[in-house]
Design a protein around this motif. Structure first.
Motif, short mmCIF file in Angstrom:
data_model
loop_
_atom_site.label_atom_id
_atom_site.label_comp_id
_atom_site.label_asym_id
_atom_site.label_seq_id
_atom_site.Cartn_x
_atom_site.Cartn_y
_atom_site.Cartn_z
N TRP A 47 -11.04 20.09 -18.40
CA TRP A 47 -12.09 19.82 -17.99
C TRP A 47 -12.25 18.53 -17.72
O TRP A 47 -12.97 18.20 -16.62
N GLU A 68 -10.96 17.82 -14.25
CA GLU A 68 -11.75 18.25 -13.19
C GLU A 68 -12.93 17.45 -12.83
O GLU A 68 -13.22 17.19 -11.52
N ARG A 69 -13.38 16.80 -13.83
CA ARG A 69 -14.43 15.62 -13.47
C ARG A 69 -13.87 14.19 -13.21
O ARG A 69 -14.64 13.47 -12.87
#
Length: 288
Positions: free
Chosen positions: A280, A283-284
């Motif tokens: 996560w 992905e950011r």
């Protein structure tokens, strides 16, 4: 964090009783998760939010006739003693803790208990150390994950926590709302892992070198002034202080058997949580 979700946002403040009454009007179930985490011995703001805020939420729920309140307590509201026995729902509150957060969360539970005695239908969920994806701020643990992946954390400190995935906490709270017994506590835990082992798993997921040193507590405490100085120079909150060095030696043995039996609670493996958390942040764009 709320982008794309099918919901209506209503502004409220746990220290503004009138705003809470407006926020819960016509609501069947209220989930009270607002809190201020603090590692200070005295923190008037945390005390107000965690204790007075809980009292205000209880009053608003009673006034609005809310069907059920799900109150989020904390493992730190539970006494760490005796340390050689697993913590379960029967463990007394840690109302004599030296830390403001522990005391205020314990007092917040007391406010919910008082509301239950007045007729409020409420259940209390008690998460352990929460970690997982969708950590937008990020939290202290989110910062640790990012720091490990960016090789900014060469050392860890001895000790560890019982870790639980934030998604499993959410599922446990939903189950408590649907199937929990009025007035009961439900401990939502996962699995124990030392901080060093956790950092090594994060490093493996990122493909970087693991922190090379695990400091004993006494040595870590000697480094607290330098960590505080670095935080002051960078404008960031220190990742650890003397209190947090002590905290990681408590609340390691935890039983979530009651939640498993009554709520169907089943936390996922911690390795899965760590992998999803790293993915996560990647992905950011927070890590590569």
């Amino acid at each position: 964090a709320l982008d794309g979700l099918d919901l209506t946002v209503v502004a409220g403040d746990v220290l503004d009783p009138a705003s809470l009454v407006r926020a819960v009007e016509g609501v069947e179930v209220v989930y009270h998760a607002a809190a201020r985490i603090s590692l200070k011995h005295d923190d008037p703001v945390a005390t107000r939010i965690n204790t007075e805020g809980a009292r205000n939420v209880v009053e608003a729920c009673l006034a609005a006739g809310v069907r059920r309140l799900v109150h989020f307590s904390s493992i730190h509201a539970c006494s760490p003693n005796p340390p050689d026995q697993p913590i379960d729902e029967a463990r007394p509150l840690f109302d004599d803790s030296p830390l403001a957060y522990d005391r205020s969360k314990a007092a917040g539970e007391g406010e919910v208990r008082a509301g239950i005695e007045r007729g409020l239908d409420a259940v209390i969920v008690i998460p352990t150390a929460v970690i997982g994806p969708n950590d937008f701020k990020p939290s202290r643990m989110g910062r640790l994950v990012v720091d490990v992946c960016k090789r900014r954390l060469p050392a860890t400190v001895e000790g560890g926590f019982n870790w639980v995935d934030v998604r499993d906490v959410a599922a446990g709270a939903l189950a408590a709302a649907a199937r929990g017994r009025r007035g009961e506590r439900y401990l939502l835990g996962g699995e124990y892992l030392s901080l060093h082992a956790l950092a090594c798993q994060v490093a493996a997921c990122c493909g970087v070198r693991s922190p090379w040193f695990c400091s004993p507590s006494w040595l870590a405490k000697l480094g607290v002034p330098f960590a505080s100085l670095y935080a002051a120079m960078t404008g960031k909150e220190p990742l650890f202080n003397a209190a947090s060095v002590d905290i990681v030696r408590h609340h390691g043995l935890v039983s979530h058997e009651k939640a498993a039996r009554e709520l169907g609670y089943s936390p996922r493996p911690l390795r899965e949580t760590i992998a999803d958390t790293v993915a996560w942040f990647r992905e950011r764009g927070a890590i590569r």
